[in-house]
Design a protein around this motif. Structure first.
Motif, mmCIF file in Angstrom:
data_model
loop_
_atom_site.group_PDB
_atom_site.id
_atom_site.type_symbol
_atom_site.label_atom_id
_atom_site.label_comp_id
_atom_site.label_asym_id
_atom_site.label_seq_id
_atom_site.Cartn_x
_atom_site.Cartn_y
_atom_site.Cartn_z
ATOM 1 N N LEU A 1 0.902 -1.370 -0.193
ATOM 2 C CA LEU A 1 0.162 0.162 -0.079
ATOM 3 C C LEU A 1 0.983 1.223 -0.075
ATOM 4 O O LEU A 1 1.756 1.488 0.896
ATOM 5 C CB LEU A 1 -0.820 -0.122 1.383
ATOM 6 C CG LEU A 1 -1.931 1.187 1.505
ATOM 7 C CD1 LEU A 1 -3.015 1.259 0.460
ATOM 8 C CD2 LEU A 1 -2.641 0.965 2.975
ATOM 9 N N ILE A 2 0.754 2.030 -0.901
ATOM 10 C CA ILE A 2 1.218 3.481 -0.957
ATOM 11 C C ILE A 2 0.177 4.578 -1.160
ATOM 12 O O ILE A 2 -0.547 4.479 -1.850
ATOM 13 C CB ILE A 2 2.058 3.520 -2.143
ATOM 14 C CG1 ILE A 2 3.141 2.415 -2.227
ATOM 15 C CG2 ILE A 2 2.775 4.849 -2.271
ATOM 16 C CD1 ILE A 2 4.066 2.374 -3.526
ATOM 17 N N VAL A 3 0.229 5.463 -0.137
ATOM 18 C CA VAL A 3 -0.725 6.619 0.005
ATOM 19 C C VAL A 3 0.140 7.862 -0.290
ATOM 20 O O VAL A 3 0.986 7.917 0.533
ATOM 21 C CB VAL A 3 -1.367 6.566 1.169
ATOM 22 C CG1 VAL A 3 -2.266 7.672 1.262
ATOM 23 C CG2 VAL A 3 -2.236 5.502 1.164
ATOM 24 N N GLU A 4 -0.227 8.718 -1.300
ATOM 25 C CA GLU A 4 0.536 9.919 -1.470
ATOM 26 C C GLU A 4 -0.305 11.125 -1.469
ATOM 27 O O GLU A 4 -1.164 11.267 -2.637
ATOM 28 C CB GLU A 4 1.461 9.946 -2.962
ATOM 29 C CG GLU A 4 2.718 9.157 -2.684
ATOM 30 C CD GLU A 4 3.466 8.881 -4.124
ATOM 31 O OE1 GLU A 4 3.040 9.421 -4.944
ATOM 32 O OE2 GLU A 4 4.220 7.899 -4.237
ATOM 33 N N HIS B 1 4.310 -1.998 4.385
ATOM 34 C CA HIS B 1 5.206 -2.986 3.745
ATOM 35 C C HIS B 1 4.589 -4.358 3.899
ATOM 36 O O HIS B 1 3.872 -4.452 4.970
ATOM 37 C CB HIS B 1 6.517 -2.800 4.168
ATOM 38 C CG HIS B 1 7.086 -1.468 3.768
ATOM 39 N ND1 HIS B 1 7.176 -0.393 4.646
ATOM 40 C CD2 HIS B 1 7.652 -1.152 2.613
ATOM 41 C CE1 HIS B 1 7.842 0.788 4.246
ATOM 42 N NE2 HIS B 1 8.181 0.266 2.871
ATOM 43 N N ASP B 2 5.373 -5.352 3.245
ATOM 44 C CA ASP B 2 4.792 -6.646 3.479
ATOM 45 C C ASP B 2 5.056 -7.205 5.013
ATOM 46 O O ASP B 2 5.912 -6.999 5.574
ATOM 47 C CB ASP B 2 5.812 -7.631 2.646
ATOM 48 C CG ASP B 2 5.245 -7.570 0.963
ATOM 49 O OD1 ASP B 2 3.935 -7.592 0.823
ATOM 50 O OD2 ASP B 2 5.970 -7.474 0.140
ATOM 51 N N ILE C 1 -2.245 0.135 -4.691
ATOM 52 C CA ILE C 1 -2.487 -1.128 -3.643
ATOM 53 C C ILE C 1 -1.864 -2.231 -4.731
ATOM 54 O O ILE C 1 -2.466 -2.559 -5.681
ATOM 55 C CB ILE C 1 -3.834 -1.553 -3.285
ATOM 56 C CG1 ILE C 1 -4.642 -0.648 -2.481
ATOM 57 C CG2 ILE C 1 -3.973 -2.854 -2.593
ATOM 58 C CD1 ILE C 1 -5.927 -0.270 -2.380
ATOM 59 N N LYS C 2 -0.725 -2.896 -4.171
ATOM 60 C CA LYS C 2 0.205 -3.872 -4.698
ATOM 61 C C LYS C 2 0.297 -3.071 -6.325
ATOM 62 O O LYS C 2 0.293 -4.057 -7.251
ATOM 63 C CB LYS C 2 -1.070 -5.183 -4.953
ATOM 64 C CG LYS C 2 -0.815 -6.029 -3.495
ATOM 65 C CD LYS C 2 0.511 -6.787 -3.741
ATOM 66 C CE LYS C 2 0.638 -7.534 -2.176
ATOM 67 N NZ LYS C 2 1.781 -7.894 -1.931
ATOM 68 N N GLU D 1 2.410 -13.138 9.978
ATOM 69 C CA GLU D 1 3.405 -14.180 9.655
ATOM 70 C C GLU D 1 3.524 -14.804 8.309
ATOM 71 O O GLU D 1 4.517 -15.185 7.666
ATOM 72 C CB GLU D 1 3.169 -15.386 10.574
ATOM 73 C CG GLU D 1 3.249 -15.024 12.193
ATOM 74 C CD GLU D 1 4.981 -14.855 12.292
ATOM 75 O OE1 GLU D 1 5.691 -15.538 11.939
ATOM 76 O OE2 GLU D 1 4.953 -13.924 12.968
ATOM 77 N N ALA D 2 2.405 -14.570 7.723
ATOM 78 C CA ALA D 2 2.184 -15.078 6.438
ATOM 79 C C ALA D 2 2.611 -14.251 5.093
ATOM 80 O O ALA D 2 2.621 -14.513 3.852
ATOM 81 C CB ALA D 2 0.817 -15.704 6.021
ATOM 82 N N GLY D 3 3.073 -12.877 5.812
ATOM 83 C CA GLY D 3 3.696 -11.959 4.917
ATOM 84 C C GLY D 3 2.549 -10.810 4.429
ATOM 85 O O GLY D 3 2.937 -10.110 3.532
ATOM 86 N N MET D 4 1.391 -11.131 4.987
ATOM 87 C CA MET D 4 0.193 -10.011 4.573
ATOM 88 C C MET D 4 0.455 -8.768 5.403
ATOM 89 O O MET D 4 0.909 -8.696 6.591
ATOM 90 C CB MET D 4 -0.931 -10.500 4.924
ATOM 91 C CG MET D 4 -1.332 -11.855 4.084
ATOM 92 S SD MET D 4 -2.598 -12.878 4.785
ATOM 93 C CE MET D 4 -2.508 -14.358 3.695
ATOM 94 N N SER D 5 -0.239 -7.812 5.113
ATOM 95 C CA SER D 5 -0.094 -6.336 5.690
ATOM 96 C C SER D 5 -1.358 -5.968 6.194
ATOM 97 O O SER D 5 -2.264 -6.334 5.524
ATOM 98 C CB SER D 5 0.274 -5.323 4.752
ATOM 99 O OG SER D 5 1.447 -5.791 3.688
ATOM 100 N N VAL D 6 -1.186 -5.430 7.232
ATOM 101 C CA VAL D 6 -2.689 -4.910 8.044
ATOM 102 C C VAL D 6 -2.624 -3.497 8.340
ATOM 103 O O VAL D 6 -1.604 -2.997 8.982
ATOM 104 C CB VAL D 6 -2.854 -5.916 9.403
ATOM 105 C CG1 VAL D 6 -4.230 -5.622 10.048
ATOM 106 C CG2 VAL D 6 -2.840 -7.331 9.079
#
Lengths: 532, 270
Positions: free
Chosen positions: B18-21, B42-43, B77-78, B195-200
Motif C-alpha cells: 500500500l502506498i498513499v501519496e 510494507h509486506d 495497492i500492490k 506471519e504469512a507476509g500479509m499487511s494489516v
C-alpha cells in the motif's frame, strides 16, 4: 453469461427466495383470526373502491364544472411537477441508495462497481414499472368515466409511455446528482419555482380576500379556446400515426441516458449510500449504538449534529415538549407550504362545496392530515426507543409533551383558518369568539385521535404494516366522525347558535378528557410500543 | 485535483502492498477530513492508525477502499490504483459497523464472498468451516443474521474478510463490540496473517491492544498526520527516549497535546 453478473444473480435470487419464505412464515404466524380480520378489512376496502366510480359518475352528471378540462390541467401539472421534482431532487439524492450490505460486501469486492450500480438501476426501473402498472389498473374504472372513448390500446400505450418517462426521469436524477454544473442549475431552478409559487399563493389569497368571486371567474376562462386546444393535445397525440415513433424515441432516450450514467463515476452515489443506507439498516435492526457512530461519521459530511439533545435542566413533559417544539420549528419550508396548501384546500371547500357534510368531512380530513404531519416527531420517538425511552421519562410524559406541542401548532393553524373565514364572511364577534374557542378543543381531539392511531399502528407488529396503517387511520377517522356527530346533529336541528357551540365545546372537552384518560391508562398498563 | 490515472499505467512494478501519496478528502461543505496524508505499508507489517474522534481514520480507510472519492492524491495497492479490480482483489475490508444482508444465511454470505473473490470451491468450503469454528459460529451457519447481536455480526464480517486470499487487510475499529475470546481469535488471526507476509492497517481507539500487535503507528489529528513510526521512534519524537516504560497512550497524549498547544505546527509532517 458474465461471471460477475452470475454472482450478482446468485445474490439477488437467494435474497428474494429468503424474503418470500419469510413472508410466508409471517403469514402463517398471523393465525386464522387475524387473517380472517385482514381479509374482512381488505374486502371492505375493495367494496368501497368498487362503489366509488358510480359516485364519481353521479357527481359529474350533477356538477357544472368543466371536469375534463380540469382533469387535463391536473395531468399537465403532475407531468411538469414530476420533471421538476426529479431534476431538483438530484441536488441532494440519487434515485436510489445502495443498501449497506452492498456497500460493505459488494462494492469492496473485485466485482465491477458498474455492474452493482446497473443492477440496482434496473431494479428501480422494474419497481417504477410495477408502480405505474398498479396505479393504471386501479384508476382504470375512473379513467373510463373521465375519458369515455379510451380504448385498452391507448391505456397500454399510455402506461408504457409513463413508465418510459419515469425511467428517463430516474436517469436524469442520477445525471444531476453526479454533475456539479447541473446541480447548480437545479438550485437556481428550485429557487425560481419556490419564489414563484409563494408569490402566486399570496397573490391568490390576497385577490380572494379582496374579491370573493375571484375563483368563479376561472370557470368561463377554462372553457375558452386556448384551454380547449391544450386539452385536445393528448387526444390528438394519441391518434397520431407516429405514436410508435414516439415510443421508439423514448426508448432511444432511455438508452442514451443509461449509457451516460453507466459511463459516469459512481463514487458520489456510493458516498451517499455510506451515510444513508447504513442508517436505514441500523434503524431497522435497532442498533442504536451503530447509528450513533454513523451519525458521528456523517457529521463530517453534513457539518451538523443530527441527534437531539434533551437539555440537562429539565425532564418529563417539559423536556419532551421542548424537544418536540424544536423539531417542529426546524421543519423544512416544503412542510410549511404543505400546511398552507392544506389550509387553502380547507378554505376552498368551505366556499365551493355545496353539500355540507362533504364540506365538513373535507375540512376534518385536511386538519387530521395536518395533525398526522405534526405527530411525525412522536412517531420518530417511538422508533428510537433506546434513546427517548431510556431517559428517565414516563411513557405518559412522552405522549403528553408531543400532544401539547402538536396540539398548539394545529390550534394556531386553526385560528388562522377561522380568522380568514371571519374576514371573508364578516360574521359577528360572538360567533368568531365561539369558533376560536372551539379550535383548541378540536385540535386537541384531532391530535389525541392521531396519537391513538399511531399507538394502535405500532402495537401490533405481527400484522403487516400497510394493514395496520390503514386500520389505524380508519379508527382515527371513526373517532373524529363520532365526535363531530353531536354538534352536527344539534346544528341540523336549527338549535340556537350559542347552544350548539357551547354543546360542541363542552362535548369536545368531555370526550377529550375520557379519551386522554383511557389513553394514559392504556400506556401506563402496556407501555409505549417498541420499534418494529 | 485527483491525479489522472493513465490506463497504461494501471500496473507498475512497485509491489509495495500500500502506498498513499498526498491523500486529501474535502467534503462538499468544506470539511477537511484528511489533508495531504502520505504513508507506506510494507509486506508483513501491521500499521495502527490512531487518533481522536473525527481525526479522519475511517475516511482514510474508505478512500483506500474507493468507497469515498479522494479530493486529491494517489493510492496504490500492490501497484494498482485503488478501485481497480486487481486492487480490490488484494484487499479485505472489515467495516466498523458490521452490516450484512438480512436475507442471506451466514454460510451464504461466505459462499457469496468466496465467489466474488474467485476462491476455488473446495478451498472455500474448508476455510469457511475452519473460520466458523474459530469464531464459535459453527452452529449458526444456517441462520440469517437478522437477530444477531452486533458482536456476532462483527464476527461474520471478520470471517468474510479472512475467507479469501487478501494480501492487505484494512480494518476499521476491529475490536469494538467483540467479547474477549473473539478479540483473542481476531488478534491471533491478524498475527497469523502478518506471519504469512500479509499487511494489516487498522484504525483503533484501544491503544494498549494496538501497542501489543502493531509494528508501526500513524497518528492522525484533524485529518493531518502528526506522527509516524515504531514505538521507539514515537517515544523519541515525544521526548520520552529515556523512559523505556512509556506506553503508547502516554506518547499519544503527549503528541496530540503538543499539537494542540502549538497550532502553528499543524500540517507539517513530523
Amino acid at each position: 453469461m458474465n461471471t460477475e453478473i452470475k454472482i450478482l444473480f446468485y445474490l439477488r435470487l437467494t435474497q428474494y427466495r429468503r424474503m418470500i419464505k419469510r413472508w410466508i412464515n409471517k403469514l402463517k404466524s398471523l393465525g386464522f383470526i387475524n387473517l380472517f380480520y385482514s381479509a374482512l378489512f381488505i374486502g371492505f376496502i375493495v367494496a368501497l373502491y368498487l362503489s366509488l366510480p358510480s359516485y364519481l359518475e353521479h357527481f359529474l352528471e350533477e356538477s357544472n364544472y368543466p371536469i375534463t378540462i380540469m382533469a387535463t390541467m391536473l395531468l399537465y401539472t403532475v407531468f411538469i411537477y414530476m420533471v421538476y421534482s426529479h431534476f431538483v431532487k438530484g441536488i441532494q439524492y440519487p434515485p436510489f441508495y445502495l443498501p449497506a450490505g452492498d456497500v460493505n460486501l459488494l462494492l469492496v469486492s473485485p466485482i465491477d462497481s458498474k455492474y452493482v450500480f446497473a443492477a440496482r438501476l434496473v431494479k428501480s426501473y422494474l419497481s417504477a414499472g410495477f408502480g405505474v402498472g398498479l396505479i393504471m389498473l386501479l384508476s382504470l374504472p375512473f379513467i373510463k368515466i373521465l375519458m369515455s372513448d379510451l380504448s385498452l390500446r391507448y391505456a397500454v400505450i399510455g402506461w408504457i409511455e409513463i413508465w418510459m418517462l419515469l425511467i428517463i426521469l430516474t436517469n436524469l436524477q442520477c445525471i444531476v446528482f453526479n454533475s456539479t454544473a447541473l446541480k447548480k442549475v437545479a438550485r437556481v431552478v428550485r429557487l425560481i419555482v419556490r419564489l414563484s409559487i409563494s408569490a402566486l399563493l399570496f397573490w391568490t389569497l390576497y385577490r380572494f380576500l379582496v374579491d370573493p368571486g375571484f375563483f368563479q371567474d376561472f370557470t368561463p376562462a377554462l372553457s375558452n379556446e386556448t384551454f380547449a386546444n391544450l386539452v385536445d393535445i393528448p387526444q390528438t397525440f394519441l391518434n397520431l400515426p407516429i405514436l410508435g415513433l414516439f415510443v421508439l424515441l423514448s426508448f432511444i432516450s432511455i438508452l442514451i441516458t443509461f449509457a451516460v450514467i453507466t459511463k459516469m463515476k459512481i463514487e458520489p452515489l456510493i458516498e451517499f449510500s455510506l451515510f444513508i443506507s447504513g442508517a436505514f439498516d441500523l434503524l431497522y435492526s435497532g442498533d442504536w449504538e451503530g447509528l450513533e457512530i454513523l451519525s458521528e461519521q456523517s457529521k463530517k459530511k453534513k457539518g451538523k449534529r443530527r441527534w437531539i439533545n434533551v437539555p440537562g435542566y429539565g425532564f418529563g413533559t417539559f423536556a419532551i415538549t421542548w424537544k418536540a417544539a424544536s423539531t417542529l420549528v426546524k421543519q423544512s419550508l416544503g412542510i410549511w407550504l404543505i400546511y398552507l396548501g392544506m389550509l387553502f384546500g380547507a378554505l376552498i371547500s368551505v366556499f365551493y362545496i355545496q353539500t355540507s357534510w362533504i364540506r365538513l368531512a373535507i375540512i376534518v380530513c385536511f386538519f387530521f392530515s395536518m395533525g398526522t404531519q405534526l405527530l411525525n416527531s412522536f412517531q420518530r420517538d417511538l422508533r428510537k426507543p433506546d434513546f427517548v425511552q431510556s431517559l428517565p421519562l414516563l411513557p405518559k410524559e412522552i405522549i403528553q409533551g408531543n400532544m401539547l406541542v402538536s396540539g398548539i401548532l394545529l390550534c394556531v393553524l386553526g385560528w388562522f383558518f377561522v380568522s380568514i373565514l371571519w374576514l371573508k364572511y364578516s360574521f359577528g364577534v360572538l360567533e368568531y369568539l365561539f369558533l376560536m374557542s372551539f379550535v383548541p378543543v378540536g385540535s386537541y381531539l384531532i391530535i389525541i385521535c392521531g396519537v391513538m392511531a399511531i399507538l394502535c399502528y405500532m402495537s401490533f407488529p405481527k400484522i403487516p404494516g400497510f394493514i395496520r396503517k390503514i386500520s389505524a387511520n380508519a379508527l382515527a377517522y371513526l373517532i373524529i366522525g363520532l365526535l363531530i356527530l353531536i354538534p352536527w346533529f344539534l346544528y341540523m336541528h336549527k338549535l340556537p347558535f350559542v347552544f350548539v357551540w357551547l354543546s360542541a365545546i363542552s362535548f369536545g372537552i368531555f370526550e377529550g378528557f375520557i379519551l386522554k384518560r383511557w389513553l394514559i391508562h392504556w400506556i401506563e398498563r402496556k407501555g409505549l410500543p417498541k420499534n418494529e | 485535483m485527483i491525479k489522472k490515472q493513465n490506463p497504461k499505467d494501471k500496473f507498475t512494478k512497485e509491489r509495495t502492498p500500500l502506498i498513499v501519496e498526498k491523500l486529501s478528502k474535502i467534503y462538499d461543505d468544506g470539511t477537511v477530513a484528511v489533508k495531504e496524508l502520505s504513508f507506506k505499508l510494507h509486506d508483513g507489517e501491521i500499521l495502527g492508525l490512531i487518533g481522536p474522534n473525527g481525526a479522519g481514520k475511517t475516511t482514510t480507510l474508505k478512500c483506500l477502499m474507493n468507497l469515498v472519492e479522494p479530493s486529491e492524491g494517489e493510492i496504490r495497492i500492490k501497484g494498482f490504483p485503488a478501485g481497480t479490480r486487481e486492487a480490490k482483489a488484494s484487499i479485505a475490508y472489515i467495516p466498523e459497523i458490521p452490516i450484512l444482508y438480512n436475507d442471506l444465511t451466514v454460510r451464504e454470505h461466505l459462499k457469496f464472498v468466496t465467489m466474488a473473490y474467485r476462491v476455488p470451491e473446495k478451498k472455500a468450503l474448508e476455510r469457511i468451516d475452519r473460520l466458523l469454528k474459530e469464531f464459535d459460529l459453527q452452529n449458526r451457519g444456517s441462520e440469517t443474521p437478522i437477530h444477531f447481536s452486533k458482536g456476532m455480526r462483527k464476527k461474520v464480517s471478520i470471517i468474510c474478510a479472512f475467507v479469501h486470499n487478501a494480501q492487505v487487510f484494512l480494518i476499521d475499529e476491529p475490536f469494538t463490540g467483540l467479547e474477549s475470546r473473539a478479540v483473542q481469535t481476531l488478534k491471533n488471526s491478524i498475527l497469523a496473517a502478518k506471519e504469512a507476509g500479509m499487511s494489516v492497517l487498522f484504525s483503533t481507539h484501544i491503544l494498549d491492544m494496538a501497542e501489543k500487535i502493531c509494528d508501526k503507528f500513524l497518528i492522525l489529528q484533524k485529518g493531518i498526520k502528526i506522527a509516524e513510526g515504531s514505538l521507539v521512534e514515537l517515544r523519541a519524537l515525544a521526548g520520552f527516549q529515556n523512559r523505556k516504560k512509556t506506553t503508547l497512550e502516554d506518547i499519544y497524549i503527549a503528541l496530540t497535546e503538543r499539537i494542540l498547544r502549538e497550532p502553528q505546527t499543524e500540517g507539517k509532517d513530523q
